[in-house]
Motif scaffolding. Sequence first.
Motif, PDB file in Angstrom:
ATOM      1  N   LEU A  14       0.415  -1.019  -0.377  1.00 31.91           N
ATOM      2  CA  LEU A  14       0.211  -0.070   0.014  1.00 31.91           C
ATOM      3  C   LEU A  14       0.823   1.092   0.312  1.00 31.91           C
ATOM      4  N   LYS A  15       1.912   1.613   0.778  1.00 33.19           N
ATOM      5  CA  LYS A  15       2.730   2.454   0.611  1.00 33.19           C
ATOM      6  C   LYS A  15       3.273   2.495  -0.859  1.00 33.19           C
ATOM      7  N   ILE A  16       3.848   1.222  -0.956  1.00 26.90           N
ATOM      8  CA  ILE A  16       5.169   1.972  -1.924  1.00 26.90           C
ATOM      9  C   ILE A  16       4.696   1.827  -3.272  1.00 26.90           C
ATOM     10  N   GLU A  17       3.886   0.487  -4.237  1.00 26.06           N
ATOM     11  CA  GLU A  17       2.887   0.706  -4.753  1.00 26.06           C
ATOM     12  C   GLU A  17       2.155   1.904  -4.796  1.00 26.06           C
ATOM     13  N   ARG A  18       1.199   1.330  -4.008  1.00 26.85           N
ATOM     14  CA  ARG A  18       0.241   2.483  -4.190  1.00 26.85           C
ATOM     15  C   ARG A  18       0.407   3.928  -3.530  1.00 26.85           C
ATOM     16  N   GLY A  19       0.966   4.196  -3.427  1.00 24.02           N
ATOM     17  CA  GLY A  19       1.118   5.496  -2.331  1.00 24.02           C
ATOM     18  C   GLY A  19       0.766   6.055  -1.850  1.00 24.02           C
ATOM     19  N   LEU A  20       0.290   4.976  -1.020  1.00 21.19           N
ATOM     20  CA  LEU A  20      -1.893   5.646   0.187  1.00 21.19           C
ATOM     21  C   LEU A  20      -0.664   6.385   1.222  1.00 21.19           C
ATOM     22  N   SER A  21      -1.230   7.070   2.545  1.00 22.48           N
ATOM     23  CA  SER A  21      -0.656   7.558   2.916  1.00 22.48           C
ATOM     24  C   SER A  21      -1.161   7.183   4.397  1.00 22.48           C
ATOM     25  N   ASN A  68     -22.501   0.220  12.253  1.00 24.77           N
ATOM     26  CA  ASN A  68     -23.626   1.000  11.267  1.00 24.77           C
ATOM     27  C   ASN A  68     -22.943   0.622   9.892  1.00 24.77           C
ATOM     28  N   ALA A  69     -24.177   1.441   9.110  1.00 24.56           N
ATOM     29  CA  ALA A  69     -23.899   0.542   7.833  1.00 24.56           C
ATOM     30  C   ALA A  69     -22.211   0.907   7.382  1.00 24.56           C
ATOM     31  N   ARG A  70     -22.564   2.013   7.223  1.00 24.05           N
ATOM     32  CA  ARG A  70     -21.206   3.371   7.067  1.00 24.05           C
ATOM     33  C   ARG A  70     -20.194   2.549   6.731  1.00 24.05           C
ATOM     34  N   SER A  71     -19.545   1.788   8.883  1.00 32.25           N
ATOM     35  CA  SER A  71     -18.524   1.333   8.894  1.00 32.25           C
ATOM     36  C   SER A  71     -18.735  -0.021   8.397  1.00 32.25           C
ATOM     37  N   GLN A  72     -19.966  -0.004   9.048  1.00 34.82           N
ATOM     38  CA  GLN A  72     -19.188  -2.108   8.365  1.00 34.82           C
ATOM     39  C   GLN A  72     -19.084  -2.151   6.271  1.00 34.82           C
ATOM     40  N   ALA A  73     -19.515  -1.025   5.492  1.00 34.57           N
ATOM     41  CA  ALA A  73     -18.890  -1.244   4.723  1.00 34.57           C
ATOM     42  C   ALA A  73     -17.464  -0.687   4.554  1.00 34.57           C
ATOM     43  N   ARG A  74     -17.311   0.135   5.090  1.00 33.39           N
ATOM     44  CA  ARG A  74     -15.603   0.829   5.242  1.00 33.39           C
ATOM     45  C   ARG A  74     -14.775  -0.753   5.076  1.00 33.39           C
ATOM     46  N   ILE A  75     -15.032  -1.499   6.256  1.00 28.49           N
ATOM     47  CA  ILE A  75     -14.501  -2.345   6.815  1.00 28.49           C
ATOM     48  C   ILE A  75     -14.350  -3.949   5.726  1.00 28.49           C
ATOM     49  N   LEU A  76     -15.648  -4.129   5.070  1.00 30.18           N
ATOM     50  CA  LEU A  76     -15.628  -4.787   4.132  1.00 30.18           C
ATOM     51  C   LEU A  76     -14.654  -4.287   3.304  1.00 30.18           C
ATOM     52  N   SER A  77     -14.180  -3.137   2.785  1.00 27.86           N
ATOM     53  CA  SER A  77     -13.890  -2.497   1.475  1.00 27.86           C
ATOM     54  C   SER A  77     -12.297  -2.415   1.529  1.00 27.86           C
ATOM     55  N   GLY A  78     -12.290  -2.512   3.308  1.00 22.30           N
ATOM     56  CA  GLY A  78     -10.850  -2.966   3.810  1.00 22.30           C
ATOM     57  C   GLY A  78     -10.171  -3.951   3.250  1.00 22.30           C
ATOM     58  N   LEU A  79     -11.030  -5.515   3.344  1.00 19.89           N
ATOM     59  CA  LEU A  79     -10.672  -6.306   3.870  1.00 19.89           C
ATOM     60  C   LEU A  79     -11.239  -7.205   2.310  1.00 19.89           C
ATOM     61  N   LYS A  80     -11.455  -6.524   1.594  1.00 18.25           N
ATOM     62  CA  LYS A  80     -11.638  -7.004  -0.317  1.00 18.25           C
ATOM     63  C   LYS A  80     -10.406  -6.770  -0.894  1.00 18.25           C
ATOM     64  N   SER A  81      -9.561  -5.557  -0.021  1.00 19.67           N
ATOM     65  CA  SER A  81      -8.329  -4.915  -0.477  1.00 19.67           C
ATOM     66  C   SER A  81      -7.246  -6.272  -0.177  1.00 19.67           C
ATOM     67  N   PHE A  82      -7.522  -6.166   0.874  1.00 19.54           N
ATOM     68  CA  PHE A  82      -6.373  -7.522   1.081  1.00 19.54           C
ATOM     69  C   PHE A  82      -6.630  -8.858   1.060  1.00 19.54           C
ATOM     70  N   LYS A 172      -4.160  13.265  -0.531  1.00 16.79           N
ATOM     71  CA  LYS A 172      -3.845  10.931  -1.147  1.00 16.79           C
ATOM     72  C   LYS A 172      -3.333  11.079  -1.734  1.00 16.79           C
ATOM     73  N   GLY A 173      -2.584   9.413  -1.282  1.00 17.16           N
ATOM     74  CA  GLY A 173      -1.502   9.235  -2.242  1.00 17.16           C
ATOM     75  C   GLY A 173      -0.514  10.132  -2.636  1.00 17.16           C
ATOM     76  N   ASN A 174      -0.410  11.232  -1.779  1.00 18.56           N
ATOM     77  CA  ASN A 174       0.764  12.086  -1.568  1.00 18.56           C
ATOM     78  C   ASN A 174       0.588  12.321  -3.218  1.00 18.56           C
ATOM     79  N   LYS A 175      -0.431  12.732  -3.888  1.00 22.06           N
ATOM     80  CA  LYS A 175      -0.619  13.920  -4.955  1.00 22.06           C
ATOM     81  C   LYS A 175      -0.679  15.332  -4.101  1.00 22.06           C
ATOM     82  N   GLN A 176      -0.369  16.217  -5.755  1.00 18.88           N
ATOM     83  CA  GLN A 176       0.079  17.581  -5.403  1.00 18.88           C
ATOM     84  C   GLN A 176      -1.001  17.972  -6.176  1.00 18.88           C
ATOM     85  N   ARG A 177      -0.958  19.081  -4.918  1.00 22.76           N
ATOM     86  CA  ARG A 177      -2.365  20.300  -6.051  1.00 22.76           C
ATOM     87  C   ARG A 177      -1.789  21.638  -5.932  1.00 22.76           C
TER      88      ARG A 177
END
Length: 299
Positions: A14-21, A68-82, A172-177
């Motif tokens: 996530l850090k090296i390949e995707r450049g995430l914060s 709540n549903a929003r927190s559940q969806a965020r966790i599921l998204s994280g697991l799917k990425s893994f 986000k993603g070290n993108k500059q503006r």
Amino acid sequence: MNWNSYIKSFQNYLKIERGLSKNTIDNYTFDLERLLLFLSQNQIEVSPITIKDETIQQFIYTISKELNARSQARILSGLKSFFNYLIFEDYRTDNPMELIEAPRIGRKLPDTLSLEEIDALISAIDLSKPEGERNRAMLETLYGCGLRVSELVTLKISDLFFDEDFIKITGKGNKQRFVPIANSTKKYIDIYRSTIRNHLQISKNHEDTLFLNRRGKQLTRAMIFTIIKNLAVAINLQKNISPHTLRHSFATHLLENGADLRSIQIMLGHESITTTEIYVHLDKMHLSQIINAFHPRKM
């Protein structure tokens, strides 16, 4: 390899390949730690390679009672990425999240503040205290430039291009503006730098950081939240606000005053215009309120 080894490898990806914060990577890690806690509490011995969708379903059922549903969806998204990462690295051939649907969540419109509420919030800052000038400069920058709180705390002096009326933001993603900055915001930053910051004992590696705490180090995101919450209490503001509320207000006020959506997208650093389009919904609400208040045939 055990769970921790796979998670460590995922973090590096996530850090090296995707450049995430760091904040984003921490969120992904927290999602996986929730799953590990569930496995431990239920004495389920599986590895990232052998875990099945049935176990994931049990985990989801458990967290659905707590979140709540929003927190559940965020966790599921994280697991799917893994698990997609494990497939990418040929550790697995399938994703146990593939057939699991995220809970339906409505599109949440962000809270906003009126210009009067923002003025009241900033006016409540006690300028007699050493941190007063800093806090005023921070809130003026948050609102005046539409920054994320993570962008504010990492803002550098070398990112300030006051002669050109711009500041450089690393998002986000070290993108500059580059974001325009008003003369009033520049004035408050200059006052803070000359009266407070230049007299601090600045810690090593924080020499270029703009906003510092009393120990001369970078402020935490949590500290910015606390400052804004305390100001809201001081003016008896009956809204649940955060630093992001000032960012939302920045975008909403621009739209209400005629700015085009594409320009707002660039200034906010949204990768997709669809993210920015939520402010169109807010603007429509504003227009409806105008009709209801002033049209002669209002209902």
